[in-house]
Design an enzyme around this catalytic site. Sequence first.
Site, PDB file in Angstrom:
ATOM      1  N   SER A 120       0.796  -1.089   0.091  1.00 17.14           N
ATOM      2  CA  SER A 120       0.067   0.033  -0.005  1.00 17.14           C
ATOM      3  C   SER A 120       0.861   1.256   0.099  1.00 17.14           C
ATOM      4  CB  SER A 120      -0.937  -0.008   1.214  1.00 17.14           C
ATOM      5  OG  SER A 120      -0.420  -0.418   2.452  1.00 17.14           O
ATOM      6  N   ASP A 331      -3.528   5.962  11.772  1.00 15.40           N
ATOM      7  CA  ASP A 331      -2.835   5.415  10.778  1.00 15.40           C
ATOM      8  C   ASP A 331      -1.650   6.110  10.767  1.00 15.40           C
ATOM      9  OD1 ASP A 331      -1.344   4.896   8.599  1.00 15.40           O
ATOM     10  OD2 ASP A 331      -2.989   4.750   7.280  1.00 15.40           O
ATOM     11  N   HIS A 334       0.764   5.166   6.580  1.00 17.54           N
ATOM     12  CA  HIS A 334       0.527   5.785   4.862  1.00 17.54           C
ATOM     13  C   HIS A 334       0.715   7.323   5.215  1.00 17.54           C
ATOM     14  CE1 HIS A 334      -1.490   1.947   5.153  1.00 17.54           C
ATOM     15  NE2 HIS A 334      -0.780   1.746   4.203  1.00 17.54           N
TER      16      HIS A 334
END
Length: 355
Positions: A120, A331, A334
Amino acid sequence: MALNFWSHLLPQAFAVLCAVASPLHQVQGNAFQINQLNQQKGCDFSLGRWIHDHASYPLYDATRDCPFIVQGFDCLKNGRPDKEYLKYRWKPSGCDLPRFDGVKFLERYKGKKIVFIGDSISDNMWQSLTCLLHIAVPKSNYTLRRPTKYLHVFSFPEYEASILWLKDGYLVDVIRHKEQGRILRLDSITSGNMWRGDVLIFNTYHWWVREGTSQTHFQVGNEIIKDMDPLEAYKIGLTTWSKWIDSNIDPSKTTVLFQGIAAAHSEGKSCLGQTQPEQGAKPPYPGVDIVRSVLSNMKTPVYLLDITLPSQLRIDGHPSVYTGRGTSFEDCSHWCRAGVPDTWNEILYAALLGN
């Protein structure tokens, strides 16, 4: 969540590359030699600092300019109140990154296929590049397809150019076993038939060391090993990938890059509420030495996009609780769009097209 990314450079005469903007695969040499050359010239893109640039950054408005960006990366749309994180530019020591020119990029790679292959974090960089190219030619039609569960294709028909993300987080084979769970076959690659393009940008690291790796088994030959050090497994797996590249890629036709280890901030202090980059030196990041060692032993020229220090310093660049999934989910792996991955693509642009 996920974890990290890297450093290294290409063929003899990067100065020639910059001067004539020739494609990387036309230049020959070991990546370490080029990295040393750039350091001597004061143009190592991996070292530097983040500086304010309110006039030029952000490079786009994700919500307005890039409707295809996934919800989890559009931090402002998800309610992030501060905006200073959008206004920093990476300033390498002794030089400047060339300004990203999306029209020039598309003209150079007209009729070509650029493929991101990885987890990702590759998705982060792929979405950034598609946005940077779209805003450069806003009147040019684009298509976005997902022909398989793991493949995303963004195309500009006018330029006959495609930018793809192939989800392949480990690069080596993964087996799902009923009783033993996930098994990584460290010495086996069967998905390589999908690795086709004019420019291949590989990435793997985060899933090797993320939480839950202890439930992963590793296999070498016929032996299944449960308690292997994840970094040792990573080294074996990355070496398998390097041998596949050396045996299957023609560097006169295909340019290969490795997206370096992007630092996560999932341990230690939370990324929530962080609004400014950190400053100064950082300790060595786990896995970076493995990447350098493996790439330096390859016969195929591979350009390492060294993004480790730039990402280590950007604890403020993560979505944190602004992912659209509620405040209970944080998160710190990311990256917000616009943001840090745009700099990764500025480094990619410098590597592919020069100054």
